[in-house]
Design a protein around this motif. Sequence first.
Motif, PDB file in Angstrom:
ATOM      1  N   ARG A  24      42.492  45.644  32.740  1.00 59.74           N
ATOM      2  CA  ARG A  24      42.859  45.218  34.083  1.00 59.74           C
ATOM      3  C   ARG A  24      42.402  43.793  34.358  1.00 59.74           C
ATOM      4  O   ARG A  24      43.098  43.022  35.018  1.00 59.74           O
ATOM      5  N   ARG A  25      41.234  43.427  33.838  1.00 60.07           N
ATOM      6  CA  ARG A  25      40.766  42.045  34.013  1.00 60.07           C
ATOM      7  C   ARG A  25      41.687  41.065  33.289  1.00 60.07           C
ATOM      8  O   ARG A  25      41.958  39.978  33.791  1.00 60.07           O
ATOM      9  N   VAL A  26      42.169  41.445  32.106  1.00 55.09           N
ATOM     10  CA  VAL A  26      43.108  40.575  31.395  1.00 55.09           C
ATOM     11  C   VAL A  26      44.345  40.324  32.247  1.00 55.09           C
ATOM     12  O   VAL A  26      44.789  39.185  32.418  1.00 55.09           O
ATOM     13  N   VAL A  27      44.914  41.379  32.798  1.00 52.87           N
ATOM     14  CA  VAL A  27      46.121  41.237  33.608  1.00 52.87           C
ATOM     15  C   VAL A  27      45.841  40.373  34.831  1.00 52.87           C
ATOM     16  O   VAL A  27      46.637  39.480  35.181  1.00 52.87           O
ATOM     17  N   GLU A  28      44.710  40.587  35.477  1.00 48.21           N
ATOM     18  CA  GLU A  28      44.365  39.797  36.666  1.00 48.21           C
ATOM     19  C   GLU A  28      44.168  38.327  36.315  1.00 48.21           C
ATOM     20  O   GLU A  28      44.609  37.438  37.060  1.00 48.21           O
ATOM     21  N   ILE A  29      43.510  38.062  35.188  1.00 45.53           N
ATOM     22  CA  ILE A  29      43.266  36.661  34.788  1.00 45.53           C
ATOM     23  C   ILE A  29      44.580  35.962  34.458  1.00 45.53           C
ATOM     24  O   ILE A  29      44.829  34.835  34.896  1.00 45.53           O
ATOM     25  N   ILE A  30      45.434  36.616  33.679  1.00 47.12           N
ATOM     26  CA  ILE A  30      46.711  35.996  33.320  1.00 47.12           C
ATOM     27  C   ILE A  30      47.553  35.737  34.560  1.00 47.12           C
ATOM     28  O   ILE A  30      48.121  34.655  34.746  1.00 47.12           O
ATOM     29  N   ARG A  31      47.630  36.720  35.447  1.00 46.78           N
ATOM     30  CA  ARG A  31      48.466  36.571  36.633  1.00 46.78           C
ATOM     31  C   ARG A  31      47.892  35.588  37.648  1.00 46.78           C
ATOM     32  O   ARG A  31      48.623  35.068  38.498  1.00 46.78           O
ATOM     33  N   SER A  32      46.586  35.286  37.534  1.00 45.81           N
ATOM     34  CA  SER A  32      45.979  34.315  38.457  1.00 45.81           C
ATOM     35  C   SER A  32      46.436  32.891  38.186  1.00 45.81           C
ATOM     36  O   SER A  32      46.315  32.019  39.037  1.00 45.81           O
ATOM     37  N   GLY A  33      46.914  32.640  36.955  1.00 49.94           N
ATOM     38  CA  GLY A  33      47.362  31.304  36.586  1.00 49.94           C
ATOM     39  C   GLY A  33      46.260  30.401  36.086  1.00 49.94           C
ATOM     40  O   GLY A  33      46.493  29.210  35.872  1.00 49.94           O
ATOM     41  N   ILE A  34      45.054  30.923  35.842  1.00 48.37           N
ATOM     42  CA  ILE A  34      43.942  30.071  35.448  1.00 48.37           C
ATOM     43  C   ILE A  34      44.199  29.361  34.120  1.00 48.37           C
ATOM     44  O   ILE A  34      43.726  28.239  33.909  1.00 48.37           O
ATOM     45  N   ILE A  35      44.977  29.984  33.207  1.00 47.67           N
ATOM     46  CA  ILE A  35      45.314  29.285  31.962  1.00 47.67           C
ATOM     47  C   ILE A  35      46.733  28.718  32.018  1.00 47.67           C
ATOM     48  O   ILE A  35      47.254  28.226  31.016  1.00 47.67           O
ATOM     49  N   GLN A  66      35.713  23.762  28.410  1.00 46.81           N
ATOM     50  CA  GLN A  66      36.618  23.473  29.527  1.00 46.81           C
ATOM     51  C   GLN A  66      36.458  24.493  30.652  1.00 46.81           C
ATOM     52  O   GLN A  66      36.543  24.138  31.834  1.00 46.81           O
ATOM     53  N   PHE A  67      36.198  25.749  30.289  1.00 42.82           N
ATOM     54  CA  PHE A  67      36.149  26.804  31.301  1.00 42.82           C
ATOM     55  C   PHE A  67      34.722  27.223  31.658  1.00 42.82           C
ATOM     56  O   PHE A  67      34.541  28.225  32.352  1.00 42.82           O
ATOM     57  N   ALA A  68      33.729  26.468  31.215  1.00 41.57           N
ATOM     58  CA  ALA A  68      32.347  26.795  31.567  1.00 41.57           C
ATOM     59  C   ALA A  68      32.201  26.761  33.092  1.00 41.57           C
ATOM     60  O   ALA A  68      32.552  25.776  33.744  1.00 41.57           O
ATOM     61  N   GLY A  69      31.720  27.864  33.644  1.00 39.80           N
ATOM     62  CA  GLY A  69      31.534  27.932  35.087  1.00 39.80           C
ATOM     63  C   GLY A  69      32.790  28.181  35.888  1.00 39.80           C
ATOM     64  O   GLY A  69      32.761  28.151  37.128  1.00 39.80           O
ATOM     65  N   ALA A  70      33.912  28.430  35.202  1.00 37.63           N
ATOM     66  CA  ALA A  70      35.172  28.667  35.919  1.00 37.63           C
ATOM     67  C   ALA A  70      35.073  29.938  36.761  1.00 37.63           C
ATOM     68  O   ALA A  70      34.476  30.935  36.343  1.00 37.63           O
ATOM     69  N   LYS A  71      35.658  29.903  37.927  1.00 39.02           N
ATOM     70  CA  LYS A  71      35.666  31.071  38.809  1.00 39.02           C
ATOM     71  C   LYS A  71      36.851  31.960  38.447  1.00 39.02           C
ATOM     72  O   LYS A  71      37.999  31.538  38.489  1.00 39.02           O
ATOM     73  N   LEU A  72      36.543  33.191  38.080  1.00 40.05           N
ATOM     74  CA  LEU A  72      37.596  34.133  37.715  1.00 40.05           C
ATOM     75  C   LEU A  72      38.201  34.777  38.957  1.00 40.05           C
ATOM     76  O   LEU A  72      37.549  34.849  40.008  1.00 40.05           O
ATOM     77  N   PRO A  73      39.426  35.231  38.855  1.00 42.76           N
ATOM     78  CA  PRO A  73      40.075  35.832  40.025  1.00 42.76           C
ATOM     79  C   PRO A  73      39.405  37.137  40.434  1.00 42.76           C
ATOM     80  O   PRO A  73      38.688  37.769  39.643  1.00 42.76           O
ATOM     81  N   GLY A  74      39.665  37.534  41.663  1.00 42.28           N
ATOM     82  CA  GLY A  74      39.143  38.803  42.146  1.00 42.28           C
ATOM     83  C   GLY A  74      39.878  39.979  41.546  1.00 42.28           C
ATOM     84  O   GLY A  74      40.883  39.830  40.840  1.00 42.28           O
ATOM     85  N   ARG A  75      39.385  41.162  41.832  1.00 42.78           N
ATOM     86  CA  ARG A  75      39.979  42.400  41.316  1.00 42.78           C
ATOM     87  C   ARG A  75      40.997  42.922  42.322  1.00 42.78           C
ATOM     88  O   ARG A  75      40.620  43.337  43.421  1.00 42.78           O
ATOM     89  N   ASP A  76      42.257  42.913  41.943  1.00 39.79           N
ATOM     90  CA  ASP A  76      43.287  43.364  42.878  1.00 39.79           C
ATOM     91  C   ASP A  76      44.147  44.503  42.324  1.00 39.79           C
ATOM     92  O   ASP A  76      45.066  44.965  42.992  1.00 39.79           O
TER      93      ASP A  76
END
Length: 437
Positions: A162-173, A349-359
């Motif tokens: 679920r975290r993978v899906v949330e991260i991908i859909r957040s657009g962070i990469i 590059q992503f050190a300290g990056a804020k990950l998306p919330g759990r939705d």
Amino acid sequence: MAMNRRQFSGRVAAGLAGGFAMPGIVLGRKPDDLVRIALVGVGGRGADNLGSVLNQEVVGLCDVDATALGAASKRASHAKAFRDYRRMFDEIHDGIDAVVVSTPDHTHAVIANAAMDLGKHVYCEKPLTHSIHEARVLAGSAARKRVATQMGNAGHSSESTRRVVEIIRSGIIGPVREVHAWSDRPIWPQGVDRPTDAPPVPGSLDWDAWLGPAPARAYNPAYHPFKWRGWWDFGTGALGDMGCHIIDAAFWALDLGAPTSIEAESPPIEDHPDTAPAWSIVRYRFPANGGRETVNLTWYDGGKLPPAELFDGKPPGKGANGSLFVGEKGRLLVGQGGRGGPRLLPEKQFAGAKLPGRDIPRSPGHHEEWLAACRDPARPTGTHFGYAGPLTEVVLLGNVALRAGRKIEWDAAGMRVANGPTDDIYIRRDYRPGWAL
């Protein structure tokens, strides 16, 4: 008890006409009652699945191997034991709410579909089916019967997926147009010749029942109990065995749907035509949809891996299974089923990056959410057959391309290869007389 398919179907129809089978908990039982479960296949994965439902009311156990059946009967001593699932359904179907199918790939569809014909909820191991046509049939049956279904790719229910899906859909990469997925399988023989000897069938095994709808052949320990996975008549090779696990996160996060083209490379298939190859690389192209652009997904097995530079100098080691999403702004490295936690690359590059919330709603567990849906079929499971069928089709299309030996253009609506002839057996297989969906 010998019972051909026509006799069995007639008895099923009689049972339905008599009102024995209904969706949900049958015969007016309260929704909070234990689910009455029958299991078909109780060795290997079946033994694990039995352990996950022992807190329910296990009423039936079935296995063509008396050794596995005996071991399961010790764990569920009140359940009635059978060697033939058709006899089990014929005798006790009015006392069954749900069925767990954990047999080899080639018998998934006939058993799961027979259970749904009786109005039973079904949990079926991955891959859902042995052929693309079977995946269509099971998805259609589940929708028509309105039963609770779940495929056994348990990673789908995990927190990490679920975290993978949330991260991908957040657009962070950024937008993802490229995915790589790999497995350490096969861990059984592939790229081998068919055995020529015919040792005696073990006394504990009903070999004809084990073959089921597959073409008749002599018994050999090269097939049963574990090595069947590499043989085309019984299994679906490394890709079929692991693809529904490893490709799942991409299929979900990117809403991949059906590919439009698939091409594969491997050792020559004709050298060992009875088995999947020792290694393969399969390239899928998924068309753009309303929410994303075209995606290219590449599958690797048998020791093959993506280019090392994609991993910032730390490629996965031997025995690894995982996937890598390549976006415009970075990459996301994922272990099988999300195990080990997703990792953003480049790390600096992503050190300290804020990950998306759990939705995305969290799952109580893979078997638990199916059991909840058995009590209330309006509650969908994560890998119900309407989802699992199309995912299984994607996986099996890699095998179609491998066996066809060329790039194929896929017409999903027509369930056919659009760019010239291919052997129908790769899409819709024949069944031994007496067996059919």
